[in-house]
Design an enzyme around this catalytic site. Sequence first.
Site, PDB file in Angstrom:
ATOM      1  N   SER A   1      46.860  49.737  21.563  1.00 59.56           N
ATOM      2  CA  SER A   1      47.396  50.494  22.697  1.00 59.56           C
ATOM      3  C   SER A   1      47.672  51.937  22.321  1.00 59.56           C
ATOM      4  O   SER A   1      48.339  52.202  21.325  1.00 59.56           O
ATOM      5  CB  SER A   1      48.699  49.852  23.180  1.00 59.56           C
ATOM      6  OG  SER A   1      48.421  48.737  23.957  1.00 59.56           O
TER       7      SER A   1
ATOM      8  N   HIS B   1      53.516  52.934  27.411  1.00 64.43           N
ATOM      9  CA  HIS B   1      54.140  51.678  27.000  1.00 64.43           C
ATOM     10  C   HIS B   1      54.266  51.558  25.474  1.00 64.43           C
ATOM     11  O   HIS B   1      54.817  50.597  24.970  1.00 64.43           O
ATOM     12  CB  HIS B   1      53.456  50.462  27.641  1.00 64.43           C
ATOM     13  CG  HIS B   1      52.187  50.004  26.998  1.00 64.43           C
ATOM     14  ND1 HIS B   1      50.940  50.310  27.492  1.00 64.43           N
ATOM     15  CD2 HIS B   1      51.967  49.223  25.924  1.00 64.43           C
ATOM     16  CE1 HIS B   1      50.025  49.737  26.747  1.00 64.43           C
ATOM     17  NE2 HIS B   1      50.609  49.073  25.777  1.00 64.43           N
TER      18      HIS B   1
ATOM     19  N   ASP C   1      50.368  55.429  32.448  1.00 65.98           N
ATOM     20  CA  ASP C   1      50.546  54.843  31.121  1.00 65.98           C
ATOM     21  C   ASP C   1      50.110  55.784  29.999  1.00 65.98           C
ATOM     22  O   ASP C   1      49.427  55.378  29.062  1.00 65.98           O
ATOM     23  CB  ASP C   1      49.803  53.498  31.012  1.00 65.98           C
ATOM     24  CG  ASP C   1      50.276  52.685  29.804  1.00 65.98           C
ATOM     25  OD1 ASP C   1      51.317  53.045  29.219  1.00 65.98           O
ATOM     26  OD2 ASP C   1      49.607  51.700  29.445  1.00 65.98           O
TER      27      ASP C   1
END
Lengths: 622, 377
Positions: free
Chosen positions: A200, A87, A118
């Site tokens: 992230s 992502h 992911d």
Amino acid sequence: MILKHRTPIFHSICILQFAICNLQFVALKSRAIGNELDDQVLAAEQQRIATIERISKPTVAIFDANGQGGGSGVLISPDGYALTNFHVAGPTGPALKVGLSDGRLVDAVLVGLDPGGDVALIKLLGHDDFPAAELGDSDTAQVGDWAYVVGNPFLLADDFRPTVTYGIISGVHRYQYPSGTLLEYADCLQTDAAINPGNSGGPLFDSAGRLIGINGRGSFEKRGRVNVGVGYAISINQIKRFVGLLKSGRIVDHASLGATVSTDADGRVVVDDILDSSDAYRRGLRYGDELLKFGNRDIHSPNAFKNALGTYPSGWRVPITYRRDGKEYETRVRLAGMHRQGELEELLDVEQQSPLPDQPRRGDPPQPPDQPNPDKQPPRDSPAPDDKPKTPEDRRRARRPRSQAKLPKAVRPFYEAAPGYANYWFNRYHLQRVWNSYLARGDFAETGWNWNVAGQAVAGGDVAIELSENEGSIVLPAGESGEEFGPSLTETSGPPHSGGLLAALHLWQRLLLLGPRRFGEVFYLGTLPWGQDEKLADCLAATHAGVETYFYFDPEAGNLVGIQLYLSDEDDPCEIYFADIRGVNGRSLPHHWVIRHGDDVFADIVIKSYDFGAANSQSSPK
Amino acid sequence: MLSPENSIRVAGVSASTPHCAFRTPHFRVHVRAVAVAVACLLTGAADAWASDGAASFAQVARQIQPKVVKLYGAGGMRGLEAFQSGLIISGKGHVLTVWSYVLDADEVTVVLDDGRRFSATHVSSDPLTEIAVLKFDPGDSEVPHFDLSAAATAEPGARVLAFSNLFGIAAGDEPVSMLRGVVSAVAPLEARRGAFATNYRGDVYIVDAAANNPGAAGGALTDAQGRLLGMLGKELRSSLTGTWLNYALPVSAFASTVDDIIAGRFTPSDLKEVDRPDHPLSLAALGIVLVPDVVKRTPPYIDRVVPDSAATTVGLRADDLLVMIESQVASSCREANRLIERLEHDAAVRVAVLRDEQFLEFTLKAEAKTPADNATE
């Protein structure tokens, strides 16, 4: 008590005095106890400083080609491979800018995507001496262990020196439902070290500074999109299985067993549905069997099964244990993909076009996924603070392969768009690497099609194999068998019960003589475990005459260590395990073949001689 | 005010001084918190202590997690989670938790760290501290549990660990989550939930870990050695700042109540002897007859008012819904009775009712010679 009515100013002075006095007391105390504690504490502090220094170096900040967007990542090899989240890297497109902890900003290119997990693999360009993180073992992480989160929260660092947060492992083997249709976090690590937007894709390290996970998610609710003590990291042990596949430049799929389980009235986890075309079915698993273990994990609930399964890529082989009528069975099952060919890509496009749903699935367990909230921006104007592009239009554009010309100059030579691939350039590159490394073990182009191979079955008896361009035969102690190699090989299953040994040998010849480019459709699948020791081997997937063949190469020596031939999707493959590989006239050749089909060893042969005859200039390609 | 004793306390937790920690004047708490924080920075790495003979956090986790359970009950809609946490407090399966709507279900399920599931019965709850005790039947085997009588106390600066099923993360056959932090302060709870102030106003541990998330209520706060300090409360905002609080009720706030509940000496309508007036007021004395109390939380509608009573005089009517009694929410018939019985028989009582979507307030006083007994249902 007597200070109760004093002014606030007096209070603060008091606080200061108190603090200073306390410092003295602590100092006194440690002196009184002796230097022992002192040294220990100082040593621990020094160790921590050193660890933070070490783990900061491989941690990187990630932006799109224009320096927008943003997330974190971590380098895992000196030649520049780095991990981040799907992502983060998915929306940036193939070209990225990466900030290193020493302040350098370098170009990077997207390599592979694992949208289900992911995870994205990128490669930093231009150097081969990048600081790489040491990989740990996430299965040894325990609740209560100290852990470091390093990354780029809120895009705070102008000089890319990462932010370090410190906490403990709060939970292990956690399961987090997919956000939308993808981004499932199976068997992940939970930490209370702060993970915020911008973290992230960044690393989670254990107390010794070993990489144990990639941070990507948090539980947020009414308190806004900032850390509330719960962050999740994809375990490094899962990623280790995917990295070798991601290097192929593909969009890598997760695995399915071909069977589902549920809890029965007695609380047992039983198979409630199974595809008869699945490998699990062929290995003996049936409706109603109780699943006891999957991938060496005890399975006490359907959740536990889902958690274990979610960490495997398509194509992996996993040991399972099941029970039927009180008797336990152990077998190894090859996992299929979750998605049909092309399906994953379609999903990606849909996913990228529609914003993720606002509400997580409710019920048991109700778990909010990491939600980008477009209204709430971290307190900076630029660069853009969110992990994702702003609008569906941006996302769609980001997914579409960009024309070469628009890419930065440094990235252009390392990117090639192709359907099903994140970056086809890497597939071509690794295919060439594997093939070149094999050719270095001996060039077969001159051998010609006519081979005579003589050997002896380990169980006793002579073995003779004759191959030519259009037909082949084998003499085994059990009997003799021959096949013609026509335009379709799907029926070429001889000798009986071998799964197509002669066809496999023919395709081996074909690869050797024609090379991957002229063989048919050949691509680099990545690394999969092969052989008894489950060592990762480079795998080339080749399609010709209606059958699929996988060629496995030892990544270090470059030798061909195995062939796996699928005459059809519904049948067990013919598998040849090559060993005792020695040079014969400058060509490395296997002198021990074990041929397996399904659960059985079809033949175990020691090869005595290879005779390639005279090179046939008619059929020889060069 | 400075003494060597102070600086020794910063090093950790005192198990031997049960109550004095909670009597500290408010500002001094802050003073100490700051000083202790500085001292902690100095002494630094607590992980070094682990190698010094004390239990590591991982060991503490293994010891505590089996004693913290996941509770599933009512909720699951409109942002209301259907789960919370609880502490096993007896080998026979008594579970201490926070009273909440989650427990307001026909069946509450207790799930242990290994995934074993049990149906729990409600033993009793105390509206004042908002605690509840449940019980499940573990069969012949004794389950691991906390011993409330062996609980510890901690001072600001002490390292603490919070165990709970926050966010319902531990949904499978897996133990609850563990967070670490430091006691920031020991201070009176000044908090609200929505517009409502909390009943409990005593001291709580304020911690710097994000301990009180959805589903965390009923979890454990322990010291670094795993000794129980308190129980995590439900999500509350500070009434002073509006920020979310991370806190735990100290064991001393509920230990005796829990003892009474387990021993069967406690009933929810019982008030502490000190609080109970010698001659309590009753609704009957005011001339109010509520609808029959048929379910656990029957809404306190007025069924009828006795003629010539205080209720009639001020203008209360049948079908009025009692909402507040003396600024306290009267959520059920039982609660209404309980609130009234806290007042002296001759007190003037302020009530608020809902009538045709309007709030109306009345102040009424029992008449000295009402034939109260006759009006009792």
